[in-house]
Design an enzyme around this catalytic site. Sequence first.
Site, PDB file in Angstrom:
ATOM      1  N   SER A  92      17.412 -42.993  19.809  1.00 52.13           N
ATOM      2  CA  SER A  92      18.869 -42.996  19.756  1.00 52.13           C
ATOM      3  C   SER A  92      19.520 -42.457  21.018  1.00 52.13           C
ATOM      4  CB  SER A  92      19.344 -42.198  18.538  1.00 52.13           C
ATOM      5  OG  SER A  92      19.106 -42.942  17.355  1.00 52.13           O
ATOM      6  N   ASN A 199      23.301 -46.439  12.627  1.00 50.79           N
ATOM      7  CA  ASN A 199      22.605 -47.175  13.671  1.00 50.79           C
ATOM      8  C   ASN A 199      23.120 -48.597  13.814  1.00 50.79           C
ATOM      9  OD1 ASN A 199      20.349 -45.370  14.711  1.00 50.79           O
ATOM     10  ND2 ASN A 199      19.988 -45.239  12.521  1.00 50.79           N
TER      11      ASN A 199
END
Length: 206
Positions: A92, A199
Site C-alpha cells: 500500500s 483498496n
Amino acid sequence: MNIRTLGKNASAIALTAGMVLAASPAQAAPARETGLDRQALRQSLDAVHEAGMYGIYSTVRDGERGWRGASGVADVATRRPVRPGMLHRVGSITKTFTAVALLQQVARGAVELDAPIARYLPDVVPGERGQKITVRMLLNHTSHIADHVGPAFPSLLQGTFESLDDNRFRTFSRRELVELGLAATPTGEPGATPGIYSNTNYLHPP
C-alpha cells in the site's frame, strides 16, 4: 489472486491515474560532499539488521552515482541471505506514489480533483454513483466504495484465514476486484467524513 500477489494487486493504481512504481530506500547515513560514503551506508544497513530486522536492502542515488547494499537474511529458515538486487512488493505504499502522480496530472490540468469519476471512467462507475464520487474522494478515501478484500476473502471478516487458504491459488483480475468493491454495500455517502480506507479506490481495471 493468490496470497503472494494480494498486496501487489490490492494497491495497484488509482482509478484515474497511470501506474507508478517506486521503491523507498532505507534511511542511510548522509553522503559526503565528494560522493557517496559507501562504508557509512553499509554500516547503516548492518545496524538495522543488528537491531533486530531479519533482512534489509537499499538503493541510494546521488545524481549519476549510485550504491546498493544488503544485510541479513531473506529466509529465516534456510538463512538465505538478502541480495541488493532482490524485488519486493511495496504494497500500500504504492498509494502514496500513485497519489503524487495523479496530483501532478492535476497540476498540468489533465485531471480535475473535484470532477466526477464518471468523466474519466464512465464504464467503470456508471450512473448517479459515478457522478457523486469525485477524484478527490478516491484519493482521500471518502468515496465510501467498499474494500474488495472482504468480499474476496470473506472469512477475514470473521477473523479466520480459511478463505485465504481456499483461494491461495486463485487469481483475481483487477476488474473482478473493482466489481467486488462496487457490488458491496457502500460504507457511507460519497464525500462523508471520516473516510473509510478502501483498496478499491486505488485499483484500476484493465
